[in-house]
Structure formats: C-alpha cells, structure tokens
Motif scaffolding. Structure first.
Motif, short mmCIF file in Angstrom:
data_model
loop_
_atom_site.label_atom_id
_atom_site.label_comp_id
_atom_site.label_asym_id
_atom_site.label_seq_id
_atom_site.Cartn_x
_atom_site.Cartn_y
_atom_site.Cartn_z
N GLN A 41 -2.50 20.63 49.07
CA GLN A 41 -1.22 20.42 49.74
C GLN A 41 -1.39 20.27 51.24
N SER A 42 -2.65 20.08 51.68
CA SER A 42 -2.90 19.93 53.11
C SER A 42 -2.31 18.63 53.62
N ASP A 43 -2.01 18.59 54.90
CA ASP A 43 -1.40 17.42 55.49
C ASP A 43 -2.37 16.23 55.49
N GLN A 44 -1.80 15.04 55.40
CA GLN A 44 -2.59 13.81 55.46
C GLN A 44 -2.65 13.40 56.92
N LEU A 45 -3.80 13.64 57.57
CA LEU A 45 -3.89 13.50 59.01
C LEU A 45 -4.23 12.08 59.45
N ARG A 46 -4.77 11.27 58.56
CA ARG A 46 -5.08 9.89 58.90
C ARG A 46 -4.41 8.94 57.91
N PRO A 47 -4.09 7.72 58.35
CA PRO A 47 -3.45 6.77 57.44
C PRO A 47 -4.27 6.54 56.18
N ARG A 48 -3.57 6.51 55.06
CA ARG A 48 -4.23 6.29 53.78
C ARG A 48 -3.37 5.36 52.94
N ARG A 49 -4.00 4.39 52.33
CA ARG A 49 -3.27 3.38 51.58
C ARG A 49 -2.73 3.97 50.27
N ILE A 50 -1.47 3.61 49.96
CA ILE A 50 -0.84 4.02 48.71
C ILE A 50 -1.19 2.98 47.64
N GLU A 51 -2.01 3.37 46.70
CA GLU A 51 -2.53 2.42 45.72
C GLU A 51 -1.46 1.94 44.73
N ALA A 52 -0.33 2.64 44.66
CA ALA A 52 0.72 2.25 43.71
C ALA A 52 1.32 0.88 44.05
N PHE A 53 1.17 0.45 45.29
CA PHE A 53 1.71 -0.84 45.71
C PHE A 53 0.56 -1.81 46.00
N ASN A 54 0.80 -3.06 45.69
CA ASN A 54 -0.25 -4.07 45.85
C ASN A 54 0.27 -5.21 46.73
N GLY A 55 0.41 -4.93 48.00
CA GLY A 55 0.83 -5.95 48.95
C GLY A 55 2.27 -6.38 48.83
N ASN A 56 3.11 -5.58 48.15
CA ASN A 56 4.49 -5.99 47.89
C ASN A 56 5.53 -5.10 48.55
N VAL A 57 5.15 -4.31 49.54
CA VAL A 57 6.10 -3.41 50.21
C VAL A 57 6.86 -4.17 51.29
N GLN A 58 8.20 -4.12 51.20
CA GLN A 58 9.06 -4.86 52.12
C GLN A 58 9.68 -3.96 53.18
N LYS A 59 10.16 -2.78 52.78
CA LYS A 59 10.82 -1.88 53.70
C LYS A 59 10.52 -0.44 53.30
N VAL A 60 10.35 0.43 54.31
CA VAL A 60 10.02 1.84 54.07
C VAL A 60 10.98 2.71 54.87
N TYR A 61 11.42 3.82 54.26
CA TYR A 61 12.32 4.74 54.96
C TYR A 61 11.92 6.17 54.64
N PRO A 62 11.05 6.79 55.47
CA PRO A 62 10.75 8.21 55.28
C PRO A 62 11.86 9.05 55.90
N SER A 63 12.37 10.02 55.15
CA SER A 63 13.38 10.92 55.69
C SER A 63 12.73 12.26 56.01
N GLU A 64 13.57 13.27 56.11
CA GLU A 64 13.06 14.59 56.46
C GLU A 64 12.22 15.20 55.34
N TYR A 65 12.57 14.90 54.07
CA TYR A 65 11.89 15.55 52.96
C TYR A 65 11.41 14.61 51.85
N PHE A 66 11.76 13.33 51.91
CA PHE A 66 11.31 12.40 50.88
C PHE A 66 11.32 10.99 51.45
N THR A 67 10.79 10.05 50.68
CA THR A 67 10.58 8.69 51.18
C THR A 67 11.08 7.67 50.18
N ALA A 68 11.60 6.55 50.67
CA ALA A 68 12.04 5.44 49.83
C ALA A 68 11.32 4.17 50.25
#
Length: 399
Positions: A41-68
């Motif tokens: 559960q340690s913090d992710q200190l450096r950028p890491r690619r999310i493998e669930a997406f394959n070049g198809n991410v259009q818009k991202v919205y991280p909130s206080e406790y979750f992300t869309a």
C-alpha cells in the motif's frame, strides 16, 4: 458583479481542448486511486503506466479519493475508494485497477465529460443529460445535521450506479460539469448554470450560504449571460471553483484555501475568505492589457496563463494574489497543472515542476523549479495532458 468590464464585443479566448488519446501514467498516494494492482500500500512515487489501457485514454479526473477515466470511444472507467458506491459499479468494493462503468455502455451512451467530488461522481452523457452517483450522506448523523450531497435529488440511500438527474431532464443539453466536496455544477448549451449540494462556504456561487437538494439556476450567472458573458471553462476543487469567461475574465467562488482562487483584493492576508458570489480574479498584478486564456485549479493553489505567454500563481499560503512565475521568455508554455502543494509547466523546451509534483524532492518554496525532460519520466516527449488537483497525479502520453 459591477466590477466586470463590458466592452460590447465578446470573443472566446479558450475552447475545449481536443486531446489525442494516449497511454495513462499515474503516481501519488496509492490508496487514493493510482490504478495499480500491487500488494504493498506504499505510495507510487514515480510515474507508472497503467497497463489496463492501450493508448486509448482521452480524459482523466483524479479526485480526493478515487479516479475516473474516459476512453476515446466514450467508455467510463473508475478506480480507488468505493465506500459509498462512488465508483458507479453497482457495489461498494474497493478497486485498485480500472473498472468499466457498465451503466453507460449498456444504455448505448458515451460519456462526454466527468467530474468527481470527494465521494460522488457527475457525468455528461451523449444524450445531453446529467448523471450522478455515490454518497447520499445518509447516516443518522448526516440526516440530523441535514448534510447535503451532490446527487441532485433527495436520495435516502447511496447511489451505487449512475442515475439521471431528473430535474434537468428537458433542459438544454449539458456543456460542462464540475464538482467539489458535496456539491455539483452543470452548465448547459444555453449558458445556464445549475448548482446543487453544499453551499455554506459559497460553493454554489449563487450569493447565499444555503444548501440545495435539487438543481437550481444560479441567478448571478443568469444576469451575466444577459450581459453577454459565457463560461468557456469551469473547474472545482474541494470547496472552491474557478470559471473562465469570454473577454479573458476569470471569476472564482467558494473557499479560497490559502489564496487558491486568486480573488483577494489585498496582498497580505493570513485568513481564508469565503466568496458567495463569482468574484473576479485580482488582475492588479498582471501586465497591462493581458488577458487570461486558460487556468488550472488545485487543492490549495491556482495557475493562470495569459495571451502574453506568462503564467501566474496564486495560493499555497505564499501569495494570496496572482504573481508571475519566472520562466525563460523564449520558451512557449504548452500545458500546465496546479496540484496539492505543487505545480508543473510544460514548455516547448523543458518540463518544470515544483516541490514534489512528480518525483520525491526536498520540500522547498513554490518559487524553486526543477527542470527535466519528459522522456526521463514518461519514456516519451509527447505529453498530451497532465494534472491532478489532489494527491494523485497523471499524464497521458503518446509513446
């Protein structure tokens, strides 16, 4: 709002960006929705690619406790905390990795825009309607305190999947959505602004401190629209909101954390102010005739880009009015992001970050910028977008 100037000629200086889709990188507080499946559960200190997406991410919205995340085909994915059903998946199970919100696909709808509060979500769908889901603040204590929510109806139970906001059905199609802690905002194609939820700190920008269970027209923006002003961009973070109007005017309302909205008229102020009506950002410290063409709002600071290729900072308990950031004048500012205690600016030559925006650094003041090349962080120089107003940040990159 008599402090707004009216020239009689209105020209849009900002249009909704049409980003190319790309790969998603995230970093920050792991438990708040980085989208990475890991045992620790340690913090992710450096950028890491999310493998669930394959070049198809259009818009991202991280909130206080979750992300869309919205993909290029209009699907909505969510991940992170889910105690109140705020992921819209029909359950309350935590999700470390991105999960498809099936509701919209099952109804043949594409998601056009999305905004997240602390524990609820708001979406504009391809049918022009507004949908919400998540916390109804329905505990006994919440009910006794008449605690509001951002769902737009008098729900007594949490919404585990999206539901249409009934009062907005039949109104003009939506244009933008925005959300903060326990409140929501929708702007439609007729430039009408509907607000609902918490209002005690001025979050609704309608001139009062009342809470609203159902969407209500903001009367101040009704008057502004009659005077020719229209909203070009809107963004909320925690309990404050900024909106860019035509003619390069920016207004803010709600809680101005540490000067985060840039609306204070006095330079040296050590207490927070709450703004119940849209208040113009203090342009006293801008260059003559400069107009704001874009902005970004984070938890405790904001950035403003002008048509003179200058960028101004307000907030973080360092400056309570906009102050210019010292950057080389021969570098063109391409993109920028305001976050929690830090910010980042991408120019045509360098990637500048402050404090701990992207990699662990010794805490310093916001005036000290670290300079790097995007390829060192994201394996590519083609950054389509980056941001994150809280403690999870992201970049969409074409590798």
């Amino acid at each position: 709002m008599n402090c707004l100037t009216h020239s009689g000629v209105f020209k849009s200086l900002w249009t909704r960006p049409l980003y190319r889709a790309g790969n998603l990188y995230t970093w920050g507080v792991h438990s708040l929705g980085c989208g990475i499946n890991q045992d620790s559960q340690s913090d992710q200190l450096r950028p890491r690619r999310i493998e669930a997406f394959n070049g198809n991410v259009q818009k991202v919205y991280p909130s206080e406790y979750f992300t869309a995340v919205i993909t290029d085909n209009g699907d909505l994915y969510t991940f992170g905390n889910n105690n109140y059903g705020q992921l819209g998946l029909g359950n309350t199970e935590q999700q470390q990795t991105p999960q498809l919100v099936k509701y919209f696909r099952d109804k043949g709808l594409k998601v056009i825009d999305v905004a997240l509060g602390s524990n609820h979500g708001v979406a504009l769908a391809s049918d022009g309607n507004i949908y919400t889901w998540g916390s109804a603040n329905n505990s006994i204590l919440d009910q006794l305190l008449c605690k509001p929510n951002g769902l737009g109806d008098n729900y007594t139970n949490n919404l585990l999947q999206p539901q249409i906001v009934q009062k907005l059905v039949g109104t003009p199609k939506g244009k933008f959505v925005s959300a903060g802690i326990n409140y929501s905002i929708a702007v439609n194609e007729n430039n009408q602004v509907y607000v609902w939820g918490a209002g005690k700190r001025g979050e609704l920008g309608n001139g009062c401190s009342l809470n609203f269970r159902y969407p209500e027209l903001n009367p101040i923006f009704e008057q502004l629209t009659k005077s020719g002003y229209t909203i070009q961009k809107i963004k909320s973070c925690f309990a404050g909101t900024l909106a860019l109007l035509n003619e390069g005017i920016v207004v803010g309302w709600g809680r101005s954390y540490y000067g985060s909205l840039g609306v204070r008229q006095q330079e040296y102020v050590v207490t927070d102010l709450e703004n119940y009506s849209p208040t113009p950002v203090n342009l006293k410290y801008f260059q003559p005739n400069e107009k704001v063409v874009d902005f970004d709002l984070g938890y405790n600071l904001s950035l403003f880009l002008t048509d003179q290729n200058r960028i101004y900072l307000s907030g973080y308990d360092e400056t309570y009015v906009p102050r210019p950031i010292d950057l080389p004048r021969d570098e063109k500012i391409l993109k920028f992001s305001a976050s929690n205690n830090s910010f980042a600016i991408l120019t045509d030559k360098n990637f500048y970050t402050s404090n701990e925006y992207v990699i662990p650094q010794q805490k310093r003041n916001l005036g000290f910028l670290f300079k790097s090349q995007p390829k060192e962080l994201f394996e590519s120089t083609n950054i389509e977008q980056f941001g994150g107003g809280y403690r999870v940040r992201y970049a969409v990159v074409n590798n």
